[in-house]
Scaffold this active site. Structure first.
Site, PDB file in Angstrom:
ATOM      1  N   ASN A 191       0.817  -1.222   0.000  1.00  0.00           N
ATOM      2  CA  ASN A 191       0.000   0.000   0.000  1.00  0.00           C
ATOM      3  C   ASN A 191       0.849   1.269   0.000  1.00  0.00           C
ATOM      4  OD1 ASN A 191       0.962   0.157   2.618  1.00  0.00           O
ATOM      5  ND2 ASN A 191      -0.936  -0.580   3.535  1.00  0.00           N
ATOM      6  N   ASP A 193       2.927   2.754   2.121  1.00  0.00           N
ATOM      7  CA  ASP A 193       2.938   3.652   3.278  1.00  0.00           C
ATOM      8  C   ASP A 193       4.291   3.633   3.987  1.00  0.00           C
ATOM      9  OD1 ASP A 193       2.868   1.103   4.294  1.00  0.00           O
ATOM     10  OD2 ASP A 193       1.367   1.526   5.834  1.00  0.00           O
ATOM     11  N   CYS A 585      25.428  19.544  45.370  1.00  0.00           N
ATOM     12  CA  CYS A 585      25.724  19.966  43.997  1.00  0.00           C
ATOM     13  C   CYS A 585      25.291  21.405  43.760  1.00  0.00           C
ATOM     14  CB  CYS A 585      25.067  19.023  42.997  1.00  0.00           C
ATOM     15  SG  CYS A 585      23.257  18.949  43.116  1.00  0.00           S
ATOM     16  N   HIS A1131      19.838  17.745  39.734  1.00  0.00           N
ATOM     17  CA  HIS A1131      21.294  17.855  39.841  1.00  0.00           C
ATOM     18  C   HIS A1131      21.743  19.157  39.188  1.00  0.00           C
ATOM     19  CE1 HIS A1131      25.416  16.679  40.297  1.00  0.00           C
ATOM     20  NE2 HIS A1131      25.642  16.673  38.999  1.00  0.00           N
TER      21      HIS A1131
END
EC number: 3.4.19.12
Length: 1175
Positions: A191, A193, A585, A1131
């Site tokens: 088909n 596609d 951090c 972080h």
């Protein structure tokens, strides 16, 4: 038969018929299926909830009726045994005496009469399986179709159950020419596609590999059929002759179809000139049998296909091969030549032992790689052969393996750089990696006071060409670790401070292994897999370094500076990592950014300034914090260590701040503001002590001055002068700017200004009070649906959506209904008291479930609110498992496809309803199904024979009948396709139930899913998700905000509404910009993060358009702090300029030089700009 029934209503009911008698009324197949269905229940019996779901199929019958039926089946017990289930089922379904006595006893079921629901059905009367359909229309057996589906599941894209181009190439394994592979893909993609579904795969394989030989050959012509008309034009024939190398004298294909060659013409020519197409036909067979999973129909065919595949693929430059024992391979060919069944694959002759491997019983760790098997040491080329991966997989499917474990040896073909002789070769002996982990046991009080020991965690056998990033990704996937929560270390000295952080993700394992200086025959290496603690955010190795006082060595530092593991390291000032041993951090990132402010850092590095602070007062908290920060800077600028643990500084923060005393995650911007305030206070107080300020101005005189009307310039100057006198410090000189806050009367436009200082400019990014909606408009004429995009406020309702859809699509608003379909294919239900199929206009859009699809369906002309219904495609899928209730649990109700609108005028007939549905579906109905298959067509495939579906009246969930009582277990009363007038009750949807063969062969799912995008889709998507800019954020910062309370206006002489406008009056030398990524989402009751990228310049940022009093200077970014993840568990990292004007990535203890292009702007949270004064 010994049938007995108690006449009294009792919880203890005698058996209806015995289990032995019940078996005489059903076939052996039915008995087997019921028996197997019962065996699925773990406890050997069925309780009430299981009975309602599995036996009654979840039918919405009243609770008292369900209890009564359960009591009947269980004979008064709490559970149902197999004998009771069998006797009850068979008695109700097959024994007329039991049926009549049951109705007499239980009058509630009188509607059953002598035709109760079929509680079990013969297999041949049940739903025709997909496998049977595909076998019927092809040359394959049901077993072959089932086996093909198993292979298809492993090679296709599981999200859509289709084979795209990428997956197709993976299945072929690079064993075929690219051009040929692409053309053959187009042959399977019927088909067009750009995807191959299972039906296309089965039908094309049947045509190419089975059936009459002329038919197979004819299919090869489709390789050159570019326009897919199943005819070859002159140009297509010319290309075919060129590809096959056909000389002119043999270019004799007949053109029997109006000057073009039909497939049969090519087939006739190919049989006469087979030598030209032999190679192409052979490759088609190899792909069909070896790569796509169709087992050859004979041993002779298998031998031919495998020999041709091996001969052609042996010299291909493949990157991956499978190793097979030569002994088994020779035996395999011998048995096939004798037309005997080959034995399972036996690699025991080349398999090594596990005596000293990481997977031995001594360690007992799991292997996370696909393989853990070893080859025998010092194998000779005569001991093994190499075969492409697709052939190995085919052999496993066809013949299995003699060894249950450690039977597969997949090896990479590597360049010479990975071997001692510098020659490309097969990597027979990959690296064996042992991953160590930190002991997870904590002290009794939950504190971390000693470094954790390392223990074996897992192992892997991987190629030495694998990079650190690839290996870490493997660990995260197989061990289910969070993104960003793990990292790797090279173990140099176990349980000592000699491990090297592998922060260079592009480094391959061969480089690491070579650096160890081990002999090549060992092929073993230990790595530490470090996982950050979720609760505390602690990296165990950084805690180890903090407690021991040792520095952390990073691989990037070693490779960039050629440094060794020694204590006399000397690096670049400021290019030093900070150990994160407790969710710090945010501090590390803030310190690294602030340290790039040269005047402040230089000030704190000089002894005389620290002495001034100490003389002023060393007992104050701000002074203690400043002194510890100065000490930290000195250690960073001494650069005698690659990283340091800021223990004393963190202790000072803990002691001197209530906000940051715990080890929880905090905001980097808040920490920077706190640290600047501490530095400012200590400097200001020291300066005030050493240099007392002049006497304060008499307040009366100052008040008299204020009574004189001032211009904004005079107000700003006076306000700034007063602020400087009261806050004189280096921090003020460097970081403080001035904002103007204006209140503007909305009536007379008069304004008053107030000037405020700032040290950090907090800018909004764009938490807009709008949502993005995409609506698929479906027209009744069957054209391809069109998708539109809209950005609507979050309080919008259905009525507003209908209005904007009507304006965009050109359909009258009165002829549009909005329907919402969940991700599971269920339409959003209406209000129980609302009889219309339409969603009410006052329904808020926010009530739609997440991930739902919105449809705007065009209504028929001249129809009222109750003169149409929503129809949904439905299939009752037989689940191919033993089942109890044939009409319920044996079937899975699946809704699919686009919803349809069926018009109901007062004269509508059943036939008109069917024709209306067919008209709307003509676009995705196959009218010529697999014309190349040589088989008979089923009548339901032809429109002339009737309709390929049945329309049924159903309930709101499209699962059960909307008319029959629940006790009938009816899935939907059918509407007859005749000329009689039909009555459709109000609020009764319609299901389009497909016949199985028609559904599989005629319903084109790809065409049905096709949708055109209106330009508004891309435009609204871009506006909603496209990156913002720093300039846009400043503009939003200065947008007027209307105040709620009215304020007295001197000019209007009354209280009026005011707009508050914030603008930048003056910028500081060092501008800190805070991008407000976190805001409280009132409607959700939580903090949310805006992840939109903000584009900003690293150089030549000109803020003049946004400053009331620009000075003509530009700014340059010297540092930025990035945030990843969510607020509570994210972080922070930093990017900063070095003294050499080069960018550094500072991720806690790791420091790495990066290019300007590598600076990640997407996660930017804090920006530090330095003013470049115009000379």
């Amino acid at each position: 038969m010994g049938n007995t029934i108690l006449t009294g209503r009792s919880n203890a009911i005698a058996p209806i018929i015995s289990a032995e008698d019940a078996r005489t009324h059903i076939t052996e197949e039915e008995y087997r299926r019921i028996r197997q269905a019962f065996q699925r229940f773990k406890n050997g019996c069925i309780d009430y909830d299981e009975f309602c779901y599995h036996v009654l199929g979840g039918a919405q019958i009243p609770e008292d009726k369900r209890r009564l039926l359960f009591s009947f089946f269980s004979h008064g017990a709490e559970t149902i045994s197999f004998d009771n289930l069998l006797s009850s089922l068979v008695g109700l379904c097959r024994v007329e005496e039991v049926q009549s006595r049951f109705i007499e006893e239980y009058h509630e079921f009188a509607s059953w009469g002598l035709s109760p629901p079929k509680l079990t059905i013969p297999l041949n009367d049940s739903y025709i399986s997909f496998y049977e359909v595909m076998s019927y229309v092809t040359h394959l057996s049901v077993k072959e179709v089932i086996e093909l589906e198993k292979v298809f599941a492993t090679i296709s894209d599981r999200a859509v159950c289709k084979l795209n181009v990428e997956k197709w190439k993976q299945a072929l394994g690079g064993c075929f020419p690219d051009t040929y592979a692409e053309r053959l893909f187009a042959v399977f993609d019927e088909n067009r596609d750009c995807q191959i579904d299972f039906r296309e795969l089965v039908c094309t394989l049947s045509a190419l590999c089975r059936g009459p030989h002329p038919g197979r050959i004819s299919q090869l012509a489709r390789i050159w059929d570019v326009d897919c008309d199943k005819l070859l034009s002159d140009e297509e024939l010319s290309n075919m002759y060129a590809d096959l190398g056909v000389p002119v004298e043999h270019q004799t294909v007949t053109k029997s179809a109006n000057g073009k060659a039909a497939l049969v013409d090519f087939g006739i020519w190919a049989q006469e000139n087979e030598r030209y197409i032999a190679k192409y036909y052979s490759m088609a067979l190899q792909i069909g049998h070896i790569c796509l999973g169709l087992r050859p129909e004979s041993k002779k065919m298998e031998l031919q296909v495998v020999n041709e595949f091996e001969s052609r693929a042996s010299e291909l430059p493949l990157s991956e091969w499978n190793i097979v024992a030569s002994g088994w391979h020779s035996e395999y060919r011998t048995l096939l030549e004798a037309e005997r069944t080959p034995n399972p694959i036996d690699n025991s002759g080349i398999k090594g032992t596990r005596e000293d491997s990481w997977t031995s019983r001594l360690l007992q760790v799991a292997c996370i790689s696909a393989e853990s098997a070893r080859l025998k040491p010092d194998l000779l080329p005569m001991d093994y052969i190499r075969v492409p991966v697709p052939l190995w997989r085919a052999w496993l499917r066809w013949h299995g393996c003699a060894l249950t474990v450690d039977s597969q040896f997949t090896r990479k073909y590597l360049d010479g750089e990975f071997f001692e002789d510098n020659k490309p070769s097969l990597e027979l002996y990959p690296l064996e990696i042992l991953f160590l982990g930190h002991d997870r046991k904590k002290s009794h009080d939950g504190t971390e006071t000693t470094p954790r020991s390392l223990t074996p965690w897992a192992c892997a056998q991987v190629s030495r060409s694998m990079t650190v990033d690839e290996l870490l990704a493997l660990c995260k996937t197989e061990l289910r670790l969070g993104d960003g929560d793990a990292r790797l270390w090279q173990v140099v000295k176990e349980n000592e401070e000699g491990n090297v952080l592998l922060d260079d993700g592009n480094q391959n394992l061969h480089q690491l292994y070579t650096a160890l200086g081990k002999t090549k025959k060992v092929n073993k290496m230990k790595l530490l897999l470090e996982v950050r603690e979720r609760g505390t955010g602690v990296w165990p190795e950084e805690l180890r370094a903090s407690l021991s006082g040792k520095q952390i060595t990073a691989a990037s530092t070693l490779s960039s500076s050629n440094a060794q593991l020694s204590d006399d390291y000397t690096g670049r000032p400021g290019a030093v990592g900070l150990v994160n041993y407790g969710n710090f951090c945010y501090r590390n990132a803030g310190i690294q950014c602030l340290a790039r402010v040269s005047p402040l850092t230089q000030y704190l590095l000089e002894d005389e300034h620290l002495d001034e602070l100490k003389k002023a007062n060393t007992k104050r908290r701000d002074v203690e914090t400043t002194i510890e920060y100065a000490k930290l800077l000195r250690e960073m600028w001494a650069a005698k260590k690659k990283n340091i643990a800021p223990n004393d500084f963190n202790d000072a923060i803990r002691m001197n701040s209530d906000m940051f005393e715990c080890s929880e995650q905090h905001d980097c911007q808040e920490f920077v503001a706190f640290l600047l305030d501490q530095l400012h206070t200590s400097m200001y107080e020291a300066n005030k002590t050493l240099h007392p300020p002049p006497p304060a101005i008499d307040p009366k005189k100052e008040e008299e001055n204020h009574e004189i009307e001032e211009t904004d310039e005079e107000k700003a100057e006076r306000s700034w002068t007063e602020y400087e006198k009261q806050n004189e410090s280096l921090v003020t000189q460097l970081f403080t700017g001035q904002l103007r806050s204006r209140l503007v009367c909305r009536t007379c436009q008069s304004s008053s200004s107030v000037f405020e200082p700032f040290t950090s400019l907090s800018l909004p990014i764009g938490f807009e009070d709008v949502d993005l909606y995409q609506v698929i408009v479906v027209h009744r004429d069957g054209r391809i649906p069109r998708r539109y995009g809209f950005r609507l406020s979050r309080d919008s309702k259905i009525g507003h959506l209908r209005e904007v859809v009507a304006a965009s699509s050109g359909i009258s608003m009165s002829h549009i209904t909005i329907q919402c379909m969940s991700s599971k294919g269920t339409l959003m239900s209406r209000s129980p008291n609302h009889r219309s199929s339409n969603l009410r206009d006052e329904l808020p859009l926010s009530s739609f479930p997440s991930g739902a699809r919105l449809y705007a369906l065009e209504l028929p002309e001249s129809t009222g609110e109750d003169e149409w219904r929503v129809a949904m495609h439905r299939k009752l899928q037989y689940n191919h498992e033993p089942h109890i209730l044939g009409s319920t649990a044996g079937f899975i109700v699946s809704r699919f496809g686009l919803p349809l609108i069926v018009g109901l005028d007062e004269h509508v007939t059943g036939k008109k309803l069917y024709e209306d549905v067919m008209y709307q579906m003509h676009r995705f109905m196959e009218h010529s199904v697999n014309s190349f298959s040589s088989r008979a067509h089923d009548p339901c495939e032809d429109d002339a024979s009737g309709f390929p579906f049945t329309l049924c009246l159903v309930d709101q969930n499209y699962e059960w009948c909307g008319q029959c009582p629940a006790l009938r277990f009816c899935r939907g009363c059918p509407i007859r396709p005749d000329d009689n007038k039909v009555f459709i009750p109000a609020n009764s949807p319609i299901a389009v139930d497909w016949f199985p063969i028609a559904l599989y062969l005629r319903y084109n799912h790809s065409e049905e899913q096709a949708c055109e995008d209106d330009p508004s889709v891309a435009e609204t998507w871009s506006r909603h998700f496209a990156p913002s800019s720093l300039e846009h954020c400043i503009e939003k910062f200065s947008c007027p905000e209307t105040l709620d309370a009215a304020i007295q206006c001197d000019r209007c002489e009354k209280k009026t509404t005011r707009d508050k406008v914030m603008t930048i009056w003056k910028l500081p030398k060092y501008l800190i910009i805070h991008l407000k990524r976190f805001e409280f989402l009132r409607e959700q009751g939580r903090m949310g993060k805006c992840k939109r990228t903000v584009n900003f310049p690293l150089k030549h940022f000109d803020p003049a358009p946004f400053v009331d009093k620009p000075d003509g200077n530009t700014y340059e970014c010297i540092a930025l702090a990035n945030h990843y993840g969510q607020l509570s568990c994210g972080h922070f990292i930093a990017y900063a300029k070095s003294n050499e004007d080069k960018w550094l990535l500072l991720n806690d203890c790791s420091v790495r030089e990066v290019s300007e292009e590598e600076v990640d702007k997407q996660g930017a949270y804090l920006l530090f700009y330095e003013r470049k004064d115009v000379k």
